[in-house]
Structures are given as structure tokens and as C-alpha cells.
Design a protein around this motif. Structure first.
Motif, short mmCIF file in Angstrom:
data_model
loop_
_atom_site.label_atom_id
_atom_site.label_comp_id
_atom_site.label_asym_id
_atom_site.label_seq_id
_atom_site.Cartn_x
_atom_site.Cartn_y
_atom_site.Cartn_z
N ARG A 21 1.22 2.32 -12.72
CA ARG A 21 1.40 2.33 -14.18
C ARG A 21 1.70 0.93 -14.69
N ARG A 22 2.55 0.21 -13.97
CA ARG A 22 2.87 -1.16 -14.39
C ARG A 22 1.63 -2.04 -14.34
N ALA A 23 0.82 -1.86 -13.30
CA ALA A 23 -0.39 -2.66 -13.17
C ALA A 23 -1.36 -2.38 -14.32
N GLY A 44 14.60 2.74 -7.78
CA GLY A 44 15.67 3.72 -7.58
C GLY A 44 16.75 3.34 -6.61
N GLY A 45 16.55 2.27 -5.82
CA GLY A 45 17.56 1.88 -4.85
C GLY A 45 17.41 2.63 -3.53
N PRO A 46 18.20 2.27 -2.52
CA PRO A 46 18.01 2.84 -1.17
C PRO A 46 18.25 4.34 -1.08
N THR A 47 19.09 4.89 -1.95
CA THR A 47 19.36 6.33 -1.84
C THR A 47 18.38 7.19 -2.64
N ALA A 48 17.69 6.60 -3.61
CA ALA A 48 16.79 7.38 -4.47
C ALA A 48 15.32 6.97 -4.33
N TYR A 49 15.03 6.05 -3.42
CA TYR A 49 13.65 5.57 -3.27
C TYR A 49 12.73 6.68 -2.77
N ARG A 50 11.58 6.85 -3.45
CA ARG A 50 10.57 7.81 -3.03
C ARG A 50 9.22 7.10 -3.02
N ALA A 51 8.52 7.16 -1.91
CA ALA A 51 7.30 6.39 -1.74
C ALA A 51 6.24 6.75 -2.78
N ASP A 52 6.00 8.03 -2.98
CA ASP A 52 4.95 8.45 -3.93
C ASP A 52 5.30 8.03 -5.35
N ALA A 53 6.56 8.24 -5.74
CA ALA A 53 6.98 7.87 -7.09
C ALA A 53 6.90 6.36 -7.28
N ALA A 54 7.27 5.60 -6.26
CA ALA A 54 7.20 4.14 -6.36
C ALA A 54 5.76 3.67 -6.49
N HIS A 55 4.85 4.33 -5.77
CA HIS A 55 3.44 3.94 -5.84
C HIS A 55 2.87 4.24 -7.22
N ARG A 56 3.22 5.40 -7.77
CA ARG A 56 2.73 5.74 -9.11
C ARG A 56 3.29 4.78 -10.16
N THR A 103 10.28 -8.95 -0.42
CA THR A 103 9.31 -7.98 -0.92
C THR A 103 9.86 -6.56 -0.81
N VAL A 104 10.46 -6.26 0.33
CA VAL A 104 11.02 -4.92 0.54
C VAL A 104 12.24 -4.71 -0.35
N THR A 105 13.10 -5.71 -0.45
CA THR A 105 14.29 -5.61 -1.30
C THR A 105 13.90 -5.33 -2.74
N ARG A 106 12.95 -6.11 -3.24
CA ARG A 106 12.51 -5.95 -4.63
C ARG A 106 11.87 -4.58 -4.84
N GLU A 107 11.05 -4.14 -3.90
CA GLU A 107 10.37 -2.85 -4.00
C GLU A 107 11.38 -1.71 -4.08
N VAL A 108 12.40 -1.75 -3.24
CA VAL A 108 13.38 -0.65 -3.20
C VAL A 108 14.24 -0.66 -4.46
N MET A 109 14.74 -1.84 -4.84
CA MET A 109 15.68 -1.91 -5.95
C MET A 109 15.04 -1.62 -7.30
N ARG A 110 13.76 -1.89 -7.44
CA ARG A 110 13.12 -1.61 -8.73
C ARG A 110 12.62 -0.17 -8.79
N THR A 114 0.84 -1.19 0.00
CA THR A 114 0.00 0.00 0.00
C THR A 114 0.88 1.25 0.00
N GLN A 115 0.26 2.38 -0.27
CA GLN A 115 1.02 3.63 -0.26
C GLN A 115 1.56 3.91 1.14
N GLN A 116 0.80 3.57 2.16
CA GLN A 116 1.26 3.78 3.53
C GLN A 116 2.48 2.90 3.84
N GLU A 117 2.45 1.67 3.34
CA GLU A 117 3.61 0.80 3.55
C GLU A 117 4.84 1.34 2.84
N ARG A 118 4.65 1.88 1.67
CA ARG A 118 5.78 2.47 0.95
C ARG A 118 6.35 3.67 1.70
#
Length: 253
Positions: A62-64, A46-58, A37-44, A7-11
Motif C-alpha cells: 500500500r505504501r509503495a 507493530g513491533g516484535p510482539t504484534a508483527y505479522r508477515a502478511d499484514a506487513a507485506h500488504r 533493515t530488520v529493525t525498521r521492518e519490525v518497528m514500522r 519479499t513475503q518469504q523473508e517477512r
């Protein structure tokens, strides 16, 4: 344990955990999710330094939508060999891609390597990679060039004169030896600095210590790789007592 997509909150909690310097396992524990699940979410995303929750959710939305528009992706696609679960294979490929990205590979390069690692033949042509990954030939060519420079793949020609890219039991040995040579080169370069900066000076002493350390590490890596290749890649054969075993078994105390 909750299932389904994040979910967006989890991100947002993942982003906060990364900002606090938490390990993936700890973030996953707090979310009651698998670490993968967390590893895959972060690495796909932007990675740990560039991860942004809102951008990841969007990006996930889009992929879905794309998957929904194209699903089933190809009704004529044959079933997975050996009775494999197609969804489990896909999830594993994403996880392995994330791990390779975590080790420093660009995303597309990691995806190409995963394709090669997870095919039973251990070899694919450029056109097969293009079809599997739905990318341009130039993208595949760039990824292969990098992987080849690192000793992670090799090229060969098949009976139809097509260029094939190959990974096999020996590829990790070749890659490890390439890494050992690169490490040894660092030691040689550090030692050159001793003469430039003046023996006995603090800077030269530092470089000499680096060179000695690197020499020891590179020699140890090369020696371990040679031993592992000899033992672990041994073929089954007859033991002196007439039984069948591997060379690895013969060298065990």
C-alpha cells in the motif's frame, strides 16, 4: 547481500525468528540483510510482539502504491542541504524512528522527535511539522505534549510570536534529569510502603531494598548527567599554557 525490498518469504522468516525469540541481528544474519533493515521492518509494522508477515507485506504494498501515485512527491522541494543524499536521509530517519519506538515511544511521537533531531536548526513550528509529516495539527500537538512531559523538547517563541519546538545540546541533560527525578519518586513511594506493610515483614523488606536500589541509581544518574554536561558541553577556551582546548581536555588525567 540481497538488496531491494523484503519479499513475503523473508517477512515470514522474520515472523518465525521473532516467535523463536531471536535478536534482530541474528534474524538479519540468517536473511543476509542489514540489521537496520530488520529493525525498521519490525518497528514500522507493530513491533516484535504484534508483527505479522502478511499484514506487513500488504502494508508495504500500500505504501509503495501511494508513493507511486504521488512521486515525485514535490518537484519544487529544494535539494537536501550540505549535499546530503535524500534517500539516505530518509532511510536514516526511518531507522532512528524505529529505535525510538523500540525504547517505548509511540510511532508518531517518534517521528516528530526524529524531525526535530535531524533538522540543522534543531527547531520547527507546528505548521512545519504538519507539512513535513503530512498529519493533522492535533496529532502534532499530542506528540509534542508527550515529548515535553518527558523533557525531550522545549517550547519558545520566535520574533514573529510563533511557538517553536526545540531540541538542543541541553535537551538530553534535561530529559535525563527528569528520568532521575521519576526514578527517585519511585524510591520514595516504595519506602512509604515499608510503614504501611510493617517494618521487618518480607513485603516491607522487599520494598526497602527496592527503595535503596532506586535511590542509588537515581543519584548516580543525576551525578553522571551533571558531570557529562559540564565536560562534554564545554566551550573551546584558552588553556593555562596559552594553547586552545576544551575544559574536557583540562580535566583528563
Amino acid at each position: 547481500m540481497p538488496g531491494g525490498r523484503l519479499t513475503q518469504q523473508e517477512r515470514q522468516r522474520i515472523a518465525l525468528g521473532l516467535a523463536d525469540g531471536l535478536a534482530y541481528a541474528e534474524i538479519a544474519r540468517r536473511l543476509d540483510r542489514p540489521t537496520s533493515t530488520v529493525t525498521r521492518e519490525v518497528m514500522r509494522n507493530g513491533g516484535p510482539t504484534a508483527y505479522r508477515a502478511d499484514a506487513a507485506h500488504r502494508a508495504t504494498e500500500r505504501r509503495a502504491r501511494r508513493h507511486g501515485q504521488t512521486a515525485p512527491r514535490d518537484p519544487g522541494t529544494p535539494a537536501q542541504p550540505h549535499g546530503r543524499d535524500a534517500e539516505a536521509v530518509r532511510a536514516y530517519e526511518e531507522l532512528l524512528t524505529a529505535v525510538f519506538m523500540g525504547s517505548g515511544l509511540p510511532r508518531m511521537t517518534a517521528r516528530v522527535l526524529v524531525c526535530l533531531y535531524t533538522t540543522d536548526a534543531g527547531t520547527l513550528t507546528a505548521s512545519e511539522l504538519v507539512q513535513r509529516l503530512q498529519v493533522s495539527p492535533a496529532t502534532v500537538s499530542k506528540a509534542i505534549a508527550f515529548l515535553e512531559s518527558q523533557g525531550l523538547v522545549r517550547r519558545e517563541r520566535d520574533e514573529r510570536r510563533r511557538e517553536r519546538y526545540v531540541v538542543d545540546d541541553d535537551v538530553m541533560y534535561q530529559s535525563t534529569m527528569a528520568s532521575a527525578r521519576a526514578t527517585a519518586h519511585l524510591g520514595e513511594t516504595a519506602r512509604q510502603g515499608v510503614g504501611v506493610l510493617g517494618p521487618g515483614t518480607p513485603a516491607a523488606t522487599r520494598l526497602e531494598n527496592i527503595a535503596r536500589f532506586v535511590d542509588f541509581v537515581s543519584e548516580s544518574i543525576a551525578r553522571a548527567a551533571e558531570q557529562a554536561r559540564e565536560i562534554l558541553h564545554a566551550k573551546p577556551g584558552a588553556a593555562p599554557d596559552g594553547t586552545t582546548g576544551t575544559s574536557a581536555e583540562h580535566v583528563r588525567p
